[in-house]
Design a protein around this motif. Structure first.
Motif, PDB file in Angstrom:
ATOM      1  N   ALA A  18       0.835  -1.207   0.000  1.00 40.09           N
ATOM      2  CA  ALA A  18       0.000   0.000   0.000  1.00 40.09           C
ATOM      3  C   ALA A  18       0.869   1.257   0.000  1.00 40.09           C
ATOM      4  O   ALA A  18       0.558   2.238  -0.689  1.00 40.09           O
ATOM      5  CB  ALA A  18      -0.935  -0.008   1.209  1.00 40.09           C
ATOM      6  N   MET A  19       1.960   1.232   0.752  1.00 41.28           N
ATOM      7  CA  MET A  19       2.857   2.384   0.793  1.00 41.28           C
ATOM      8  C   MET A  19       3.495   2.622  -0.579  1.00 41.28           C
ATOM      9  O   MET A  19       3.562   3.757  -1.055  1.00 41.28           O
ATOM     10  CB  MET A  19       3.947   2.175   1.847  1.00 41.28           C
ATOM     11  CG  MET A  19       4.801   3.402   2.081  1.00 41.28           C
ATOM     12  SD  MET A  19       6.076   3.173   3.342  1.00 41.28           S
ATOM     13  CE  MET A  19       5.113   2.653   4.733  1.00 41.28           C
ATOM     14  N   LEU A  20       3.935   1.558  -1.227  1.00 43.10           N
ATOM     15  CA  LEU A  20       4.524   1.688  -2.559  1.00 43.10           C
ATOM     16  C   LEU A  20       3.495   2.199  -3.567  1.00 43.10           C
ATOM     17  O   LEU A  20       3.817   3.028  -4.422  1.00 43.10           O
ATOM     18  CB  LEU A  20       5.101   0.346  -3.019  1.00 43.10           C
ATOM     19  CG  LEU A  20       6.353  -0.119  -2.278  1.00 43.10           C
ATOM     20  CD1 LEU A  20       6.676  -1.562  -2.623  1.00 43.10           C
ATOM     21  CD2 LEU A  20       7.530   0.784  -2.572  1.00 43.10           C
ATOM     22  N   GLU A  21       2.260   1.730  -3.454  1.00 40.19           N
ATOM     23  CA  GLU A  21       1.207   2.210  -4.351  1.00 40.19           C
ATOM     24  C   GLU A  21       0.941   3.689  -4.121  1.00 40.19           C
ATOM     25  O   GLU A  21       0.740   4.450  -5.070  1.00 40.19           O
ATOM     26  CB  GLU A  21      -0.078   1.396  -4.168  1.00 40.19           C
ATOM     27  CG  GLU A  21      -1.130   1.696  -5.196  1.00 40.19           C
ATOM     28  CD  GLU A  21      -0.654   1.537  -6.637  1.00 40.19           C
ATOM     29  OE1 GLU A  21      -1.060   2.373  -7.467  1.00 40.19           O
ATOM     30  OE2 GLU A  21       0.125   0.606  -6.938  1.00 40.19           O
ATOM     31  N   GLY A  22       0.974   4.125  -2.861  1.00 36.98           N
ATOM     32  CA  GLY A  22       0.812   5.543  -2.554  1.00 36.98           C
ATOM     33  C   GLY A  22       1.919   6.383  -3.169  1.00 36.98           C
ATOM     34  O   GLY A  22       1.668   7.479  -3.690  1.00 36.98           O
ATOM     35  N   ILE A  23       3.128   5.874  -3.151  1.00 36.92           N
ATOM     36  CA  ILE A  23       4.261   6.575  -3.777  1.00 36.92           C
ATOM     37  C   ILE A  23       4.028   6.686  -5.278  1.00 36.92           C
ATOM     38  O   ILE A  23       4.230   7.750  -5.871  1.00 36.92           O
ATOM     39  CB  ILE A  23       5.593   5.858  -3.472  1.00 36.92           C
ATOM     40  CG1 ILE A  23       5.930   5.979  -1.988  1.00 36.92           C
ATOM     41  CG2 ILE A  23       6.729   6.407  -4.346  1.00 36.92           C
ATOM     42  CD1 ILE A  23       7.085   5.094  -1.539  1.00 36.92           C
ATOM     43  N   ARG A  24       3.582   5.592  -5.898  1.00 39.29           N
ATOM     44  CA  ARG A  24       3.310   5.614  -7.342  1.00 39.29           C
ATOM     45  C   ARG A  24       2.237   6.649  -7.682  1.00 39.29           C
ATOM     46  O   ARG A  24       2.378   7.406  -8.648  1.00 39.29           O
ATOM     47  CB  ARG A  24       2.853   4.240  -7.813  1.00 39.29           C
ATOM     48  CG  ARG A  24       3.937   3.210  -7.866  1.00 39.29           C
ATOM     49  CD  ARG A  24       3.416   1.858  -8.384  1.00 39.29           C
ATOM     50  NE  ARG A  24       4.412   0.842  -8.204  1.00 39.29           N
ATOM     51  CZ  ARG A  24       4.424  -0.037  -7.192  1.00 39.29           C
ATOM     52  NH1 ARG A  24       3.474  -0.051  -6.287  1.00 39.29           N
ATOM     53  NH2 ARG A  24       5.391  -0.922  -7.117  1.00 39.29           N
ATOM     54  N   GLU A  25       1.170   6.662  -6.894  1.00 47.13           N
ATOM     55  CA  GLU A  25       0.058   7.591  -7.161  1.00 47.13           C
ATOM     56  C   GLU A  25       0.484   9.043  -7.000  1.00 47.13           C
ATOM     57  O   GLU A  25       0.146   9.889  -7.822  1.00 47.13           O
ATOM     58  CB  GLU A  25      -1.114   7.283  -6.235  1.00 47.13           C
ATOM     59  CG  GLU A  25      -1.834   5.991  -6.579  1.00 47.13           C
ATOM     60  CD  GLU A  25      -2.896   5.621  -5.565  1.00 47.13           C
ATOM     61  OE1 GLU A  25      -3.196   6.419  -4.651  1.00 47.13           O
ATOM     62  OE2 GLU A  25      -3.436   4.500  -5.676  1.00 47.13           O
ATOM     63  N   ARG A  26       1.219   9.340  -5.926  1.00 47.80           N
ATOM     64  CA  ARG A  26       1.609  10.733  -5.662  1.00 47.80           C
ATOM     65  C   ARG A  26       2.709  11.227  -6.587  1.00 47.80           C
ATOM     66  O   ARG A  26       2.711  12.384  -6.990  1.00 47.80           O
ATOM     67  CB  ARG A  26       2.029  10.897  -4.204  1.00 47.80           C
ATOM     68  CG  ARG A  26       0.848  10.888  -3.244  1.00 47.80           C
ATOM     69  CD  ARG A  26       1.222  11.276  -1.838  1.00 47.80           C
ATOM     70  NE  ARG A  26       2.071  10.320  -1.149  1.00 47.80           N
ATOM     71  CZ  ARG A  26       1.659   9.179  -0.605  1.00 47.80           C
ATOM     72  NH1 ARG A  26       0.404   8.829  -0.681  1.00 47.80           N
ATOM     73  NH2 ARG A  26       2.493   8.384   0.014  1.00 47.80           N
ATOM     74  N   SER A  27       3.644  10.356  -6.915  1.00 47.58           N
ATOM     75  CA  SER A  27       4.784  10.802  -7.722  1.00 47.58           C
ATOM     76  C   SER A  27       4.575  10.592  -9.216  1.00 47.58           C
ATOM     77  O   SER A  27       5.245  11.227 -10.027  1.00 47.58           O
ATOM     78  CB  SER A  27       6.054  10.065  -7.295  1.00 47.58           C
ATOM     79  OG  SER A  27       5.992   8.694  -7.681  1.00 47.58           O
ATOM     80  N   GLY A  28       3.696   9.671  -9.567  1.00 44.35           N
ATOM     81  CA  GLY A  28       3.510   9.339 -10.972  1.00 44.35           C
ATOM     82  C   GLY A  28       4.664   8.523 -11.532  1.00 44.35           C
ATOM     83  O   GLY A  28       4.818   8.408 -12.742  1.00 44.35           O
ATOM     84  N   ALA A  29       5.486   7.973 -10.645  1.00 39.42           N
ATOM     85  CA  ALA A  29       6.647   7.194 -11.084  1.00 39.42           C
ATOM     86  C   ALA A  29       6.791   5.951 -10.216  1.00 39.42           C
ATOM     87  O   ALA A  29       6.220   5.853  -9.132  1.00 39.42           O
ATOM     88  CB  ALA A  29       7.920   8.041 -10.987  1.00 39.42           C
ATOM     89  N   GLU A  30       7.562   5.013 -10.717  1.00 35.46           N
ATOM     90  CA  GLU A  30       7.852   3.800  -9.965  1.00 35.46           C
ATOM     91  C   GLU A  30       8.812   4.141  -8.820  1.00 35.46           C
ATOM     92  O   GLU A  30       9.777   4.878  -9.019  1.00 35.46           O
ATOM     93  CB  GLU A  30       8.488   2.764 -10.893  1.00 35.46           C
ATOM     94  CG  GLU A  30       8.696   1.406 -10.299  1.00 35.46           C
ATOM     95  CD  GLU A  30       7.405   0.699  -9.929  1.00 35.46           C
ATOM     96  OE1 GLU A  30       7.498  -0.235  -9.122  1.00 35.46           O
ATOM     97  OE2 GLU A  30       6.316   1.064 -10.422  1.00 35.46           O
TER      98      GLU A  30
END
Length: 83
Positions: A18-30
């Motif tokens: 979930a934390m990694l998905e949040g990073i993807r959503e907020r940053s738009g990057a892997e």
């Protein structure tokens, strides 16, 4: 050539996923590989490593935290590290 372990890329527990998905959503990057590594089984590597890093970067030293950050940034640049 970069070799990545598939389990470090996709084998995270629910909270870390979930934390990694949040990073993807907020940053738009892997998320960076280092982030994925720190979050993969954090009790074995991520937490102890982060605590040791905090001691090195913020603990007693003749160098200020800013100087240590500069040294770390320069070392990352020399190693062609993206952060």
């Amino acid at each position: 050539m970069t070799i990545r372990l598939d389990v470090v890329a996709r084998g995270h527990a629910t909270a870390e996923t979930a934390m990694l998905e949040g990073i993807r959503e907020r940053s738009g990057a892997e998320p960076l590989g280092v982030v994925k590594t720190l979050l993969y089984r954090p009790e074995l590597f991520g937490t102890p490593f982060s605590e040791a890093l905090d001691d090195v970067m913020r603990g007693p030293s003749d160098w200020s935290p800013g100087e240590r950050e500069l040294f770390a940034a320069f070392t990352s640049l020399l190693n062609q590290c993206p952060f």
